[in-house]
Enzyme design. Sequence first.
Site, short mmCIF file in Angstrom:
data_model
loop_
_atom_site.label_atom_id
_atom_site.label_comp_id
_atom_site.label_asym_id
_atom_site.label_seq_id
_atom_site.Cartn_x
_atom_site.Cartn_y
_atom_site.Cartn_z
N GLY A 11 0.46 -1.54 0.09
CA GLY A 11 0.03 0.72 0.30
C GLY A 11 0.61 1.19 0.13
N ARG A 72 0.65 -5.17 -5.60
CA ARG A 72 1.36 -6.25 -5.02
C ARG A 72 0.65 -7.19 -5.55
NH1 ARG A 72 -2.57 -3.33 -1.84
NH2 ARG A 72 -1.86 -3.07 0.18
N ASP A 103 5.88 -4.30 6.18
CA ASP A 103 6.52 -6.34 6.30
C ASP A 103 6.35 -6.97 5.56
OD1 ASP A 103 4.07 -6.72 6.36
OD2 ASP A 103 4.21 -7.23 9.33
N GLY A 104 5.24 -7.21 4.56
CA GLY A 104 4.88 -8.27 3.40
C GLY A 104 6.49 -8.21 2.08
N THR A 125 4.38 2.71 5.83
CA THR A 125 2.33 2.47 5.10
C THR A 125 2.15 3.55 6.03
OG1 THR A 125 1.67 1.11 6.27
CG2 THR A 125 3.58 0.56 6.92
N ASP A 127 -0.26 2.34 8.43
CA ASP A 127 -0.50 1.70 9.74
C ASP A 127 0.02 1.68 10.69
OD1 ASP A 127 -2.69 1.45 7.52
OD2 ASP A 127 -2.37 -1.26 8.10
N ASP A 129 2.35 -0.92 11.98
CA ASP A 129 2.23 -1.73 11.87
C ASP A 129 3.70 -2.56 12.15
OD1 ASP A 129 2.16 -2.34 9.07
OD2 ASP A 129 0.22 -3.46 8.75
N ARG A 171 -5.73 -2.50 9.90
CA ARG A 171 -6.08 -3.53 9.65
C ARG A 171 -5.71 -4.66 10.78
NH1 ARG A 171 -4.06 -5.87 3.63
NH2 ARG A 171 -2.44 -4.47 4.06
N ALA A 186 -12.40 11.13 21.04
CA ALA A 186 -13.75 10.18 20.91
C ALA A 186 -13.80 9.71 22.58
CB ALA A 186 -12.99 9.52 20.39
N LYS A 214 -22.99 15.93 27.88
CA LYS A 214 -22.54 15.84 26.74
C LYS A 214 -23.79 15.57 25.92
CE LYS A 214 -19.08 13.59 23.92
NZ LYS A 214 -17.61 14.80 23.76
N HIS A 216 -23.17 15.16 22.24
CA HIS A 216 -22.99 14.26 20.79
C HIS A 216 -21.85 13.45 21.16
CE1 HIS A 216 -20.09 17.83 21.17
NE2 HIS A 216 -19.34 17.45 20.32
N GLU A 223 -10.25 -0.24 10.65
CA GLU A 223 -10.94 -1.29 9.67
C GLU A 223 -10.91 -2.67 10.41
OE1 GLU A 223 -8.19 -0.58 6.96
OE2 GLU A 223 -8.73 -1.99 5.26
N GLN A 252 -7.13 8.90 3.54
CA GLN A 252 -5.75 8.29 4.61
C GLN A 252 -4.29 8.18 4.36
OE1 GLN A 252 -8.05 6.66 8.89
NE2 GLN A 252 -9.13 6.54 6.37
P1 ADP Z 1 2.92 -4.35 3.01
O1 ADP Z 1 4.51 -4.69 2.36
O2 ADP Z 1 2.94 -3.08 3.05
O3 ADP Z 1 3.45 -5.55 3.84
P2 ADP Z 1 1.83 -6.38 1.42
O4 ADP Z 1 1.62 -7.53 2.26
O5 ADP Z 1 1.07 -6.69 0.28
O6 ADP Z 1 2.65 -5.33 1.63
O7 ADP Z 1 3.67 -6.70 -0.13
C1 ADP Z 1 3.87 -6.18 -1.01
C2 ADP Z 1 4.80 -7.56 -1.47
O8 ADP Z 1 5.51 -7.91 -1.59
C3 ADP Z 1 3.57 -8.40 -2.06
O9 ADP Z 1 2.96 -8.35 -3.36
C4 ADP Z 1 4.41 -9.49 -2.35
O10 ADP Z 1 4.86 -9.49 -4.37
C5 ADP Z 1 5.57 -8.92 -1.46
N1 ADP Z 1 5.77 -10.96 -0.43
C6 ADP Z 1 4.63 -10.31 0.87
N2 ADP Z 1 4.94 -11.16 0.92
C7 ADP Z 1 5.91 -12.42 0.76
C8 ADP Z 1 6.33 -12.90 1.20
N3 ADP Z 1 6.09 -13.74 2.48
N4 ADP Z 1 7.41 -13.88 0.15
C9 ADP Z 1 8.00 -12.63 -1.03
N5 ADP Z 1 7.17 -12.16 -1.61
C10 ADP Z 1 5.79 -11.33 -0.25
O1 F6P Z 2 -1.89 -1.52 4.84
C1 F6P Z 2 -2.43 -0.10 4.98
C2 F6P Z 2 -4.02 -0.43 3.89
O2 F6P Z 2 -3.87 1.81 3.80
C3 F6P Z 2 -4.20 -0.48 4.97
O3 F6P Z 2 -4.93 -0.18 6.25
C4 F6P Z 2 -6.05 -0.98 4.49
O4 F6P Z 2 -6.25 -2.23 5.01
C5 F6P Z 2 -5.59 -1.66 3.46
O5 F6P Z 2 -4.04 -0.86 3.49
C6 F6P Z 2 -6.16 -1.05 2.00
O6 F6P Z 2 -5.16 -1.42 0.94
P1 F6P Z 2 -6.55 -1.43 -0.54
O7 F6P Z 2 -7.08 -0.96 -0.84
O8 F6P Z 2 -4.74 -0.90 -1.62
O9 F6P Z 2 -5.88 -3.09 -0.67
#
Ligand code: ADP
Ligand code: F6P
Length: 320
Positions: A11, A72, A103-104, A125, A127, A129, A171, A186, A214, A216, A223, A252
């Site tokens: 993302g 992705r 982290d993906g 990212t 998030d 996260d 997420r 909030a 209060k 409102h 999400e 966002q």
């Molecule tokens: P983010 O990097 O924001 O966590 P994703 O989890 O969608 O987003 O990962 C982005 C891209 O990284 C994926 O579309 C894929 O190409 C690559 N990727 C994710 N997980 C793996 C994995 N376990 N091994 C190799 N490549 C990965």
């Molecule tokens: O990881 C960032 C993020 O914006 C999350 O908060 C959300 O769930 C996700 O990406 C949405 O991703 P997309 O709409 O690009 O599939």
Amino acid sequence: MKTIGVLTSGGDAPGMNAAIRAVVRTAIENNMHVLGIKNGYEGLMKGDVVEMNLRSVSNIINRGGTILHSARSEGFKTEAGQEKAAEMCKALGIEGLVIIGGDGSFRGARALTANGINCIGVPGTIDNDIACSEYTVGFDTAMNTALEMVDRIRDTAQSHDRCSIVEVMGRRCGDIALQTGIATGATAILVPEVEFNIERDVITRIINTQKTGKKHFIVVVAEGVGGVRDLAKYIEKRLGIEARATILGHVQRGGSPTVRDRVVASQMGYEAVDLLDKGYGNRVVVMRDGKITHLDINEALDMQRVFDKKLYEIAMSVSI
Ligand code: ADP
Ligand code: F6P
């Protein structure tokens, strides 16, 4: 001259452009040749690259999104895809890569390093996260956007004595919800990290603040918790007040990055190139104790995220 590549993956996040700029400028300053890879790992497998020079990153520090585009890629998750990407790097003369993403994307960086291409990850990212880093590029901008939106929603909620339930992104991580919730006052905040009970954590909190006058109410929901429309209906039925649900969504993810995102992105991009220059691979640039440092990707990916429970308690104490 060493050739390096830079790509954005997963993302997008405001500040990714600032990170690309820092990578390109630092590399050129250090006599490296830089290729920008389009569309993340998908583009890398296809050899979709563009030559970068000092001017190709002009006027982007202030822009959201990513000039290199993001994707992705399912194909890259396979061993064949990773080998193809590594072969493409070798064919293009790319000796090292900076991967800006979540982290993906770092798992992908680990796989590519194992295939002989030194990779350095930069956390990007909205998030926040990523367990290994206290901060991810894009988080501050996303929160400030959410803050502005919730402030606007509060104006109309106040005029109509309503309850507004707002879903913010995140997420698996409630950081945007928690900090935006505190900053917008909030009455209730729901995040995936904290078990909740609607009666105790939403209804009773609204009733208690009603007793103090209060009229409102704002409820911020991450999400990963979801269900804001049903929650609005439940509040209307249970309390006899009007309720409206808003899902902020991708608003966002865009917009001009804040000072914090521009500065952290610049620091992290610089550090990533410095690591490649020194011959490192399989590292991720992180923020720890407020300082920019780096960790082995395996170690980084094994870390468990720690939710700031104290901040959640503070939110619950001050929003009454
Ligand atoms: P983010 O990097 O924001 O966590 P994703 O989890 O969608 O987003 O990962 C982005 C891209 O990284 C994926 O579309 C894929 O190409 C690559 N990727 C994710 N997980 C793996 C994995 N376990 N091994 C190799 N490549 C990965
Ligand atoms: O990881 C960032 C993020 O914006 C999350 O908060 C959300 O769930 C996700 O990406 C949405 O991703 P997309 O709409 O690009 O599939």
